[in-house]
Write a protein that holds these residues in place. Structure first.
Motif, PDB file in Angstrom:
ATOM      1  N   GLU A 235      43.032  38.289  26.860  1.00 57.69           N
ATOM      2  CA  GLU A 235      43.402  39.702  26.979  1.00 57.69           C
ATOM      3  C   GLU A 235      43.265  40.458  25.661  1.00 57.69           C
ATOM      4  O   GLU A 235      43.155  41.690  25.661  1.00 57.69           O
ATOM      5  CB  GLU A 235      44.845  39.827  27.490  1.00 57.69           C
ATOM      6  N   SER A 246      35.803  42.594  33.831  1.00 55.95           N
ATOM      7  CA  SER A 246      36.489  42.751  35.104  1.00 55.95           C
ATOM      8  C   SER A 246      35.511  43.072  36.232  1.00 55.95           C
ATOM      9  O   SER A 246      35.610  42.514  37.339  1.00 55.95           O
ATOM     10  CB  SER A 246      37.540  43.863  34.987  1.00 55.95           C
ATOM     11  N   PRO A 266      46.966  35.658  27.955  1.00 56.50           N
ATOM     12  CA  PRO A 266      47.559  36.869  27.353  1.00 56.50           C
ATOM     13  C   PRO A 266      47.402  36.941  25.843  1.00 56.50           C
ATOM     14  O   PRO A 266      47.247  38.027  25.285  1.00 56.50           O
ATOM     15  CB  PRO A 266      49.035  36.778  27.766  1.00 56.50           C
ATOM     16  N   GLU A 301      45.338  31.042  35.742  1.00 51.00           N
ATOM     17  CA  GLU A 301      44.711  31.647  36.924  1.00 51.00           C
ATOM     18  C   GLU A 301      45.655  32.647  37.590  1.00 51.00           C
ATOM     19  O   GLU A 301      45.200  33.627  38.199  1.00 51.00           O
ATOM     20  CB  GLU A 301      44.263  30.575  37.916  1.00 51.00           C
ATOM     21  N   ASN A 302      46.948  32.439  37.457  1.00 50.83           N
ATOM     22  CA  ASN A 302      47.910  33.396  38.008  1.00 50.83           C
ATOM     23  C   ASN A 302      47.909  34.685  37.188  1.00 50.83           C
ATOM     24  O   ASN A 302      48.032  35.783  37.738  1.00 50.83           O
ATOM     25  CB  ASN A 302      49.310  32.774  38.025  1.00 50.83           C
ATOM     26  N   ARG A 303      47.783  34.546  35.876  1.00 49.90           N
ATOM     27  CA  ARG A 303      47.692  35.726  35.031  1.00 49.90           C
ATOM     28  C   ARG A 303      46.423  36.511  35.351  1.00 49.90           C
ATOM     29  O   ARG A 303      46.419  37.749  35.310  1.00 49.90           O
ATOM     30  CB  ARG A 303      47.711  35.324  33.552  1.00 49.90           C
ATOM     31  N   LYS A 305      45.042  36.887  38.240  1.00 44.57           N
ATOM     32  CA  LYS A 305      45.280  37.688  39.441  1.00 44.57           C
ATOM     33  C   LYS A 305      46.048  38.964  39.098  1.00 44.57           C
ATOM     34  O   LYS A 305      45.740  40.040  39.607  1.00 44.57           O
ATOM     35  CB  LYS A 305      46.040  36.860  40.474  1.00 44.57           C
ATOM     36  N   GLN A 306      47.049  38.843  38.225  1.00 41.39           N
ATOM     37  CA  GLN A 306      47.792  40.025  37.797  1.00 41.39           C
ATOM     38  C   GLN A 306      46.895  40.969  37.009  1.00 41.39           C
ATOM     39  O   GLN A 306      46.941  42.192  37.185  1.00 41.39           O
ATOM     40  CB  GLN A 306      48.986  39.597  36.938  1.00 41.39           C
ATOM     41  N   TRP A 307      46.095  40.398  36.130  1.00 39.23           N
ATOM     42  CA  TRP A 307      45.225  41.182  35.264  1.00 39.23           C
ATOM     43  C   TRP A 307      44.213  41.976  36.073  1.00 39.23           C
ATOM     44  O   TRP A 307      43.928  43.129  35.783  1.00 39.23           O
ATOM     45  CB  TRP A 307      44.528  40.219  34.300  1.00 39.23           C
ATOM     46  N   GLY A 309      44.616  42.706  39.256  1.00 40.16           N
ATOM     47  CA  GLY A 309      45.296  43.520  40.240  1.00 40.16           C
ATOM     48  C   GLY A 309      44.922  43.180  41.665  1.00 40.16           C
ATOM     49  O   GLY A 309      45.054  44.016  42.575  1.00 40.16           O
ATOM     50  N   ALA A 311      44.358  39.651  44.661  1.00 39.54           N
ATOM     51  CA  ALA A 311      44.593  38.250  45.008  1.00 39.54           C
ATOM     52  C   ALA A 311      43.351  37.728  45.709  1.00 39.54           C
ATOM     53  O   ALA A 311      42.643  38.480  46.374  1.00 39.54           O
ATOM     54  CB  ALA A 311      45.819  38.109  45.928  1.00 39.54           C
TER      55      ALA A 311
END
Length: 314
Positions: A235, A246, A266, A301-303, A305-307, A309, A311
């Motif tokens: 990030e 992205s 992050p 990998e979860n971050r 998905k948040q990054w 926006g 799923a």
């Protein structure tokens, strides 16, 4: 006019020895190997980034070899101690070299899974090579902050300036000093790069133009990629912007031709494999090689998905 400096006629049988990758046109590309003490259970072929060379993989290669993974990294044409230092071959040549090297490695290690890992420019080379139909089948590709800053995502004044300089002063060299970008939080490593004579400090404009061509090709190849893919991004990357990365990931996730795992860190910078938290990325890569999918030990990998926006299904 900006020039490329592709290889000559194919007069040799390509081969690998302990020190070099000898290409079909007779170019000797310096090679480093990190081999397990016991029998290998997998192989990584690693490609360095822009103005870098095979030493980029030294710490990671030592770690992966301790995990039973044989690692190989060669200086790409025009970089490190390879021939025609500072000159750009062309996108096809870099992909062709990777194709031949991969074939040789698969012959040396029949039956073992082979993975391609590319950092920055190396990631763009891997993407363009793997989008071709004639590329040997591999078991997965690992993209660490791939160079995806295509012209279509650059400001108009930046592309205009690059075009003008490339078509008027292609031999002009630029250092990038004054840009105030940070490639990593590993300051001592960055200082070592600054002292390393094999790391190119001043770049010809025509070489930058060639890199832009490669990034264009890679950015537009998302839908053509196939096989297992692990993509890593920090990030805090100040080299390859978030927007093109992205956009590429969105295209990649929309494609049904590949199994994808995207990891976002992050506290990661551009040189993820050499950051202070590099071991986190190394562990994720080993886990992914062992399982072929998420979850990753770090949960990156979860971050992702948040990054992004969104799923998606792994």
């Amino acid at each position: 006019m900006p020039m490329a400096y592709p290889p000559g006629a194919k007069t040799h049988a390509a081969q690998i020895d302990a020190q070099a990758f000898l290409t079909e046109d007779g170019a000797s590309l310096p090679l480093r190997q990190w081999l397990p003490t016991a029998q290998a259970n997998a192989v990584i072929i690693a490609l360095h980034g822009f103005n870098d060379y095979n030493h980029f993989f030294a710490a990671a290669g030592q770690y992966f070899s301790s995990q039973g993974i044989a690692c190989f990294a060669y200086d790409q044409r025009g970089f490190g101690a390879a021939p025609q230092r500072g000159l750009w071959a062309d996108s096809k040549t870099y992909a062709d070299d990777l194709q031949v090297f991969t074939q040789l490695i698969k012959q040396r290690y029949p039956g073992l899974p082979v993975y391609l890992l590319g950092e920055s420019m190396g990631g763009a080379v891997v993407i363009t090579a793997m989008s071709r139909q004639d590329m040997p089948k591999v078991d997965g590709i690992i993209l660490s902050a791939p160079a995806l800053w295509a012209r279509s995502t650059m400001p108009w004044y930046q592309t205009s300036l690059l075009w003008t300089l490339a078509h008027s002063l292609p031999w002009l060299t630029l250092t990038g000093s004054g840009l105030h970008v940070q490639a990593s939080d590993n300051i001592e490593m960055l200082r070592e790069l600054g002292r390393d004579p094999l790391v190119i400090k001043a770049t010809r404009v025509e070489t930058m133009y060639g890199l832009s061509d490669l990034m264009d090709d890679a950015y537009n190849s998302a839908a053509a990629l196939h096989g297992n893919i692990l993509m890593l991004y920090g990030e805090k990357d100040q080299i390859i912007p978030k927007e093109p990365t992205s956009n590429f990931v969105q295209q990649l996730l929309a494609s049904n031709t590949a199994e994808k795992t995207v990891a976002v860190y992050p506290n990661g910078y551009h040189l993820l494999l050499r950051d202070l938290q590099a071991a986190t990325a190394w562990n994720d890569i080993v886990a992914w090689i062992n399982t072929g999918t998420a979850p990753l030990p770090s949960g990156a990998e979860n971050r992702a998905k948040q990054w992004l926006g969104i799923a998606w299904q792994q």
